[in-house]
Write a protein that holds these residues in place. Structure first.
Motif, mmCIF file in Angstrom:
data_model
loop_
_atom_site.group_PDB
_atom_site.id
_atom_site.type_symbol
_atom_site.label_atom_id
_atom_site.label_comp_id
_atom_site.label_asym_id
_atom_site.label_seq_id
_atom_site.Cartn_x
_atom_site.Cartn_y
_atom_site.Cartn_z
ATOM 1 N N VAL A 191 10.059 2.574 2.564
ATOM 2 C CA VAL A 191 10.609 2.170 3.861
ATOM 3 C C VAL A 191 11.067 3.399 4.639
ATOM 4 C CG1 VAL A 191 12.542 0.962 4.973
ATOM 5 C CG2 VAL A 191 11.244 -0.160 3.149
ATOM 6 N N LEU A 192 11.729 4.323 3.976
ATOM 7 C CA LEU A 192 12.198 5.537 4.660
ATOM 8 C C LEU A 192 11.030 6.366 5.183
ATOM 9 C CD1 LEU A 192 15.122 6.575 2.295
ATOM 10 C CD2 LEU A 192 15.299 5.652 4.626
ATOM 11 N N ILE A 193 9.953 6.435 4.429
ATOM 12 C CA ILE A 193 8.768 7.170 4.890
ATOM 13 C C ILE A 193 8.206 6.509 6.146
ATOM 14 C CG2 ILE A 193 6.363 7.771 4.352
ATOM 15 C CD1 ILE A 193 7.341 7.974 1.366
ATOM 16 N N ARG A 194 8.075 5.198 6.096
ATOM 17 C CA ARG A 194 7.498 4.474 7.236
ATOM 18 C C ARG A 194 8.386 4.542 8.476
ATOM 19 N NH1 ARG A 194 5.536 1.425 2.818
ATOM 20 N NH2 ARG A 194 3.288 1.153 2.959
ATOM 21 N N ARG A 195 9.697 4.637 8.278
ATOM 22 C CA ARG A 195 10.630 4.665 9.412
ATOM 23 C C ARG A 195 11.000 6.067 9.868
ATOM 24 N NH1 ARG A 195 15.085 -0.045 8.199
ATOM 25 N NH2 ARG A 195 13.634 -1.781 8.388
ATOM 26 N N HIS A 196 10.586 7.089 9.121
ATOM 27 C CA HIS A 196 10.946 8.457 9.489
ATOM 28 C C HIS A 196 10.310 8.793 10.841
ATOM 29 C CE1 HIS A 196 12.189 12.563 8.883
ATOM 30 N NE2 HIS A 196 10.967 12.957 9.167
ATOM 31 N N PRO A 197 11.122 9.227 11.801
ATOM 32 C CA PRO A 197 10.617 9.418 13.160
ATOM 33 C C PRO A 197 9.724 10.655 13.314
ATOM 34 C CG PRO A 197 12.884 10.135 13.035
ATOM 35 C CD PRO A 197 12.553 9.539 11.684
ATOM 36 N N HIS A 198 8.674 10.446 14.058
ATOM 37 C CA HIS A 198 7.777 11.509 14.511
ATOM 38 C C HIS A 198 7.371 11.158 15.941
ATOM 39 C CE1 HIS A 198 7.213 11.775 10.085
ATOM 40 N NE2 HIS A 198 7.398 13.046 10.364
ATOM 41 N N PRO A 236 0.833 -1.203 0.000
ATOM 42 C CA PRO A 236 0.000 0.000 0.000
ATOM 43 C C PRO A 236 0.871 1.258 0.000
ATOM 44 C CG PRO A 236 -0.649 -1.498 1.761
ATOM 45 C CD PRO A 236 0.596 -2.047 1.153
ATOM 46 N N SER A 237 0.323 2.320 -0.505
ATOM 47 C CA SER A 237 1.058 3.585 -0.538
ATOM 48 C C SER A 237 1.480 3.977 0.871
ATOM 49 C CB SER A 237 0.174 4.690 -1.114
ATOM 50 O OG SER A 237 -0.241 4.354 -2.403
ATOM 51 N N PRO A 238 2.701 4.501 1.011
ATOM 52 C CA PRO A 238 3.140 4.938 2.340
ATOM 53 C C PRO A 238 2.334 6.144 2.791
ATOM 54 C CG PRO A 238 4.722 5.595 0.673
ATOM 55 C CD PRO A 238 3.703 4.733 -0.015
ATOM 56 N N LEU A 287 10.292 12.558 0.362
ATOM 57 C CA LEU A 287 10.336 11.118 0.140
ATOM 58 C C LEU A 287 9.148 10.635 -0.687
ATOM 59 C CD1 LEU A 287 11.573 9.989 3.675
ATOM 60 C CD2 LEU A 287 12.837 9.793 1.509
ATOM 61 N N VAL A 288 7.986 11.235 -0.489
ATOM 62 C CA VAL A 288 6.810 10.869 -1.288
ATOM 63 C C VAL A 288 7.052 11.216 -2.755
ATOM 64 C CG1 VAL A 288 4.389 11.434 -1.750
ATOM 65 C CG2 VAL A 288 5.131 10.943 0.572
ATOM 66 N N GLU A 289 7.658 12.362 -3.013
ATOM 67 C CA GLU A 289 7.983 12.733 -4.395
ATOM 68 C C GLU A 289 8.937 11.711 -5.012
ATOM 69 O OE1 GLU A 289 9.190 16.768 -5.182
ATOM 70 O OE2 GLU A 289 7.796 17.518 -3.663
ATOM 71 N N GLN A 290 9.950 11.291 -4.246
ATOM 72 C CA GLN A 290 10.894 10.280 -4.731
ATOM 73 C C GLN A 290 10.169 8.969 -5.009
ATOM 74 O OE1 GLN A 290 14.319 9.837 -2.148
ATOM 75 N NE2 GLN A 290 14.420 12.049 -1.821
ATOM 76 N N TRP A 291 9.269 8.577 -4.123
ATOM 77 C CA TRP A 291 8.502 7.347 -4.281
ATOM 78 C C TRP A 291 7.641 7.397 -5.544
ATOM 79 C CZ3 TRP A 291 3.118 6.527 -3.864
ATOM 80 C CH2 TRP A 291 2.740 5.194 -3.798
ATOM 81 N N GLN A 292 6.929 8.525 -5.738
ATOM 82 C CA GLN A 292 6.067 8.665 -6.909
ATOM 83 C C GLN A 292 6.874 8.650 -8.209
ATOM 84 O OE1 GLN A 292 4.118 12.304 -5.722
ATOM 85 N NE2 GLN A 292 2.308 11.209 -4.971
ATOM 86 N N THR A 293 8.005 9.333 -8.225
ATOM 87 C CA THR A 293 8.857 9.362 -9.422
ATOM 88 C C THR A 293 9.373 7.963 -9.744
ATOM 89 O OG1 THR A 293 9.517 11.643 -8.979
ATOM 90 C CG2 THR A 293 10.943 10.352 -10.432
ATOM 91 N N ALA A 294 9.855 7.270 -8.720
ATOM 92 C CA ALA A 294 10.382 5.921 -8.927
ATOM 93 C C ALA A 294 9.298 4.991 -9.463
ATOM 94 C CB ALA A 294 10.956 5.380 -7.617
ATOM 95 N N ARG A 295 8.089 5.062 -8.903
ATOM 96 C CA ARG A 295 6.986 4.224 -9.393
ATOM 97 C C ARG A 295 6.663 4.546 -10.841
ATOM 98 N NH1 ARG A 295 2.841 2.018 -6.033
ATOM 99 N NH2 ARG A 295 1.997 1.580 -8.094
ATOM 100 N N ALA A 296 6.621 5.838 -11.166
ATOM 101 C CA ALA A 296 6.290 6.254 -12.538
ATOM 102 C C ALA A 296 7.343 5.773 -13.539
ATOM 103 C CB ALA A 296 6.151 7.773 -12.596
ATOM 104 N N GLU A 297 8.589 5.683 -13.083
ATOM 105 C CA GLU A 297 9.686 5.239 -13.952
ATOM 106 C C GLU A 297 9.843 3.717 -13.953
ATOM 107 O OE1 GLU A 297 13.057 7.396 -12.469
ATOM 108 O OE2 GLU A 297 12.364 9.292 -13.332
ATOM 109 N N GLY A 298 9.038 3.029 -13.146
ATOM 110 C CA GLY A 298 9.133 1.577 -13.078
ATOM 111 C C GLY A 298 10.304 1.074 -12.256
ATOM 112 N N ASP A 299 10.884 1.954 -11.443
ATOM 113 C CA ASP A 299 12.013 1.571 -10.593
ATOM 114 C C ASP A 299 11.457 1.167 -9.221
ATOM 115 O OD1 ASP A 299 14.307 1.299 -9.090
ATOM 116 O OD2 ASP A 299 15.242 3.137 -9.840
ATOM 117 N N TYR A 300 10.970 -0.076 -9.150
ATOM 118 C CA TYR A 300 10.284 -0.531 -7.945
ATOM 119 C C TYR A 300 11.231 -0.737 -6.766
ATOM 120 C CZ TYR A 300 6.520 -0.916 -11.244
ATOM 121 O OH TYR A 300 5.591 -0.612 -12.192
#
Length: 65
Positions: A53-60, A18-20, A32-45
């Motif tokens: 993973v970085l989004i999910r682990r980023h501390p808050h 699922p989307s982060p 990080l979301v921008e990086q994720w979206q760009t990578a998905r659009a380019e097919g770089d899974y």
């Protein structure tokens, strides 16, 4: 005469998580979301997974997510 299709001619369908869910208002999460979206659009899974993973682990602070 019809020729059979090559084995493995189906398009690759990667297993996608699922989307982060970034933290609202966090600049790091937004980048990080921008990086994720760009990578998905380019097919770089692989890169998309790394960003996810970085989004999910980023501390808050607890309870803010």
């Amino acid at each position: 005469m019809d020729t059979p299709e090559a084995v493995g001619s189906e398009p690759f369908e990667p297993f996608l998580l699922p989307s982060p869910q970034p933290h609202v208002g966090c600049d790091v999460c937004s980048d990080l979301v921008e990086q994720w979206q760009t990578a998905r659009a380019e097919g770089d899974y692989s890169r998309a997974t790394d960003a996810s993973v970085l989004i999910r682990r980023h501390p808050h602070a607890v309870g803010e997510r």
